[in-house]
Design a protein around this motif. Structure first.
Motif, short mmCIF file in Angstrom:
data_model
loop_
_atom_site.label_atom_id
_atom_site.label_comp_id
_atom_site.label_asym_id
_atom_site.label_seq_id
_atom_site.Cartn_x
_atom_site.Cartn_y
_atom_site.Cartn_z
N ILE A 109 0.80 -1.22 0.00
CA ILE A 109 0.00 0.00 0.00
C ILE A 109 0.83 1.28 0.00
CG2 ILE A 109 -1.90 -1.19 1.13
CD1 ILE A 109 -1.25 0.24 3.72
N LYS A 110 2.15 1.19 0.26
CA LYS A 110 2.95 2.40 0.23
C LYS A 110 3.20 2.88 -1.19
CE LYS A 110 7.71 0.59 0.28
NZ LYS A 110 8.98 0.59 1.04
N VAL A 111 2.90 2.05 -2.17
CA VAL A 111 3.02 2.46 -3.58
C VAL A 111 1.74 3.22 -3.93
CG1 VAL A 111 3.32 1.69 -5.94
CG2 VAL A 111 4.43 0.44 -4.08
N GLN A 112 1.83 4.52 -3.99
CA GLN A 112 0.64 5.33 -4.18
C GLN A 112 0.97 6.66 -4.85
OE1 GLN A 112 0.30 6.23 0.36
NE2 GLN A 112 -0.81 7.89 -0.64
N THR A 113 -0.04 7.30 -5.38
CA THR A 113 0.06 8.67 -5.88
C THR A 113 -0.20 9.61 -4.71
OG1 THR A 113 -0.71 8.05 -8.09
CG2 THR A 113 -0.91 10.37 -7.46
N THR A 114 0.68 10.57 -4.52
CA THR A 114 0.54 11.52 -3.42
C THR A 114 -0.19 12.76 -3.89
OG1 THR A 114 2.59 10.72 -2.42
CG2 THR A 114 1.78 12.85 -1.69
N LEU A 115 -1.22 13.15 -3.17
CA LEU A 115 -2.02 14.32 -3.53
C LEU A 115 -1.53 15.56 -2.80
CD1 LEU A 115 -5.62 12.78 -3.24
CD2 LEU A 115 -4.09 12.79 -5.22
N SER A 116 -1.86 16.71 -3.36
CA SER A 116 -1.64 17.97 -2.64
C SER A 116 -2.83 18.21 -1.73
CB SER A 116 -1.51 19.13 -3.63
OG SER A 116 -2.76 19.39 -4.25
N TYR A 117 -2.69 19.13 -0.80
CA TYR A 117 -3.80 19.39 0.13
C TYR A 117 -4.98 20.02 -0.60
CZ TYR A 117 -5.79 20.03 4.81
OH TYR A 117 -6.57 19.94 5.93
N ASP A 118 -4.72 20.80 -1.65
CA ASP A 118 -5.81 21.36 -2.44
C ASP A 118 -6.56 20.26 -3.20
OD1 ASP A 118 -5.49 23.98 -1.65
OD2 ASP A 118 -4.20 24.52 -3.33
N GLN A 119 -5.83 19.27 -3.70
CA GLN A 119 -6.48 18.18 -4.42
C GLN A 119 -7.42 17.38 -3.53
OE1 GLN A 119 -2.71 16.45 -5.98
NE2 GLN A 119 -3.78 16.34 -7.96
N GLN A 152 -5.41 7.66 -5.58
CA GLN A 152 -4.11 7.31 -5.03
C GLN A 152 -3.53 6.00 -5.56
OE1 GLN A 152 -4.72 9.57 -0.70
NE2 GLN A 152 -4.17 7.42 -0.71
N GLY A 153 -4.34 5.15 -6.13
CA GLY A 153 -3.83 3.89 -6.66
C GLY A 153 -3.50 2.86 -5.60
N ASN A 154 -3.89 3.10 -4.36
CA ASN A 154 -3.68 2.08 -3.32
C ASN A 154 -4.99 1.86 -2.56
OD1 ASN A 154 -3.77 4.45 -1.75
ND2 ASN A 154 -2.12 3.81 -0.40
N ARG A 155 -5.06 0.76 -1.83
CA ARG A 155 -6.29 0.36 -1.16
C ARG A 155 -6.09 0.32 0.36
NH1 ARG A 155 -9.76 -1.62 -4.80
NH2 ARG A 155 -11.06 -2.58 -3.20
N ASN A 156 -7.20 0.41 1.08
CA ASN A 156 -7.16 0.15 2.52
C ASN A 156 -7.42 -1.35 2.70
OD1 ASN A 156 -7.71 -0.28 5.25
ND2 ASN A 156 -8.72 1.70 5.50
N PRO A 157 -6.40 -2.12 3.08
CA PRO A 157 -6.58 -3.57 3.16
C PRO A 157 -7.59 -4.01 4.20
CG PRO A 157 -4.47 -2.91 4.12
CD PRO A 157 -5.03 -1.70 3.43
#
Length: 394
Positions: free
Chosen positions: A190-200, A376-381
């Motif tokens: 799950i650490k492989v993810q797209t990081t968003l900005s706070y505005d996003q 984000q491309g990741n899931r909450n397991p």
């Protein structure tokens, strides 16, 4: 550490035990049907657009002509139908677009069969996008009628299950493990993810927390109120971005990373967000007037029953995702409610209980899917496998 005592009377506030057994539903099969393992509702089919073959039952609403357009009269072709879990559905976001190939057009095309509108149909095919929308393509079986599971039943296995739709792909390296081995595997995934900005985050929350009954609104986490997406801000009755893992617990603020991770950010009423502050989670306290079913005292906050499990699984996600091997602190759960600015959040014993008593519902599952597919491309397991909480923390 002993749990604090609660001396006030709280009639009606004890959580009713949830049934943990998963209902097995026999699929509707016709003579020409390909084998399908389960019968899904439309909501479940929309949440599992991963190319699997499945049988889906729903009511015919109309003919899709674009990603957000379904016509209900004056049909133009026999090539597609839109189905939903209720015959009166009007939101295309809750409709499944079913491709009608040549073999099925004389019976299931709306141009040839306009009286089909409002009737229940069952189709077996591939769950994949159609008209850039959740769909079922290349049907191998279609029939009138059918018995689908309740639209509110869980498509994701409950706390006692051991299998799920992403086990052979996304979770392949974690399946079958427990304890520290499971924890390590899930963190790597799950650490492989797209990081968003706070505005996003504003735009993400308008999508992930959309009211199923009103596409113009979001559902606020603690109050449960449906509120206009455009009323976000800092006013008294606006909604803002609640960090369920309080950002001061580890002092990560709103910088890209844990401070902008939508898996634990939720829309909430500004004043209720302020009231919760950076308190840990536990049972007890005085009623929160603006958030029915919520309680708070000097050092803890108790969410309403319907989202207790949601809160627990968000906290568990953060504890696994942020392990201190990148630029962020190692976040951990503990059994304290006086963690201050340390990278800890409690009370773990209560969170584990909430995870079991309030299993993932359709809203939480859709949210997990949207974050995975669109943001984000990741899931909450722990939404996909609530039982993994016990496998890790006991």
């Amino acid at each position: 550490m002993n749990m604090k005592s609660v001396t006030r009377s709280r009639p009606g506030r004890l959580i009713a035990a949830f049934a943990l057994a998963v209902t097995i539903v026999t699929p509707v099969v016709v003579a020409t049907s390909a084998s399908a393992a389960t019968t899904l509702t439309v909501a479940q089919a929309l949440a599992t657009q991963d190319g699997r073959s499945a049988t889906v039952t729903g009511y015919v609403i109309g003919q899709p002509t674009a990603s957000t357009t379904v016509i209900t009269s004056n049909y133009t072709a026999d090539t597609a139908i839109a189905i939903a879990d209720t015959a009166t559905e009007t939101s295309t976001s809750r409709m499944l677009y079913v491709q009608i190939t040549t073999a099925w057009r004389t019976t299931f095309g709306l141009l040839s069969n306009p009286s089909l509108r409002g009737k229940q149909v069952t189709a077996t095919g591939t769950l994949t996008a159609y008209f850039s929308h959740g769909g079922l393509k290349n049907p191998t079986a279609m029939s009138l009628g059918g018995t689908a599971p309740s639209p509110t039943s869980s498509p994701t296995p409950g706390p006692t299950s051991t299998s799920g739709p992403y086990d052979s792909t996304y979770y392949a390296s974690a399946v079958g493990k427990s304890g520290t081995a499971l924890r390590s595997s899930l963190h790597a995934i799950i650490k492989v993810q797209t990081t968003l900005s706070y505005d996003q985050v504003w735009e993400a929350l308008k999508d992930t927390d959309q009211d199923p009954a009103n596409a113009n609104n979001v559902i606020l986490l603690y109050t449960g109120r449906s509120q206009s997406k455009t009323s976000n801000g800092s006013g008294v009755d606006d909604w803002n971005r609640e960090h369920v893992w309080a950002k001061s617990h580890g002092d990560f603020g709103t910088a890209n990373g844990p401070g902008t991770d939508v898996h634990h950010l939720r829309p909430e009423d500004v004043s209720v967000n302020s009231l919760r502050g950076n308190k840990d989670f536990d049972a007890g306290g005085s009623a929160v007037s603006e958030a029915p079913g919520c309680y708070t005292d000097a050092d803890s906050f108790e969410p309403r029953n319907a989202v207790k499990g949601d809160v627990a699984r968000m906290i568990m996600y953060m504890a696994i995702r942020y392990e201190g091997d990148d630029a962020w602190p190692n976040l951990e759960m503990n059994d304290s409610v006086s963690n201050g600015t340390a990278p800890y959040l409690g009370r773990i014993s209560m969170l584990l209980a909430w995870n079991k008593l309030d299993p993932p519902d359709a809203f939480e599952q859709r949210r997990n899917q949207r974050i995975y597919e669109r943001w984000q491309g990741n899931r909450n397991p722990f939404v996909d496998h609530p039982e993994w909480a016990t496998a890790i923390w006991g």
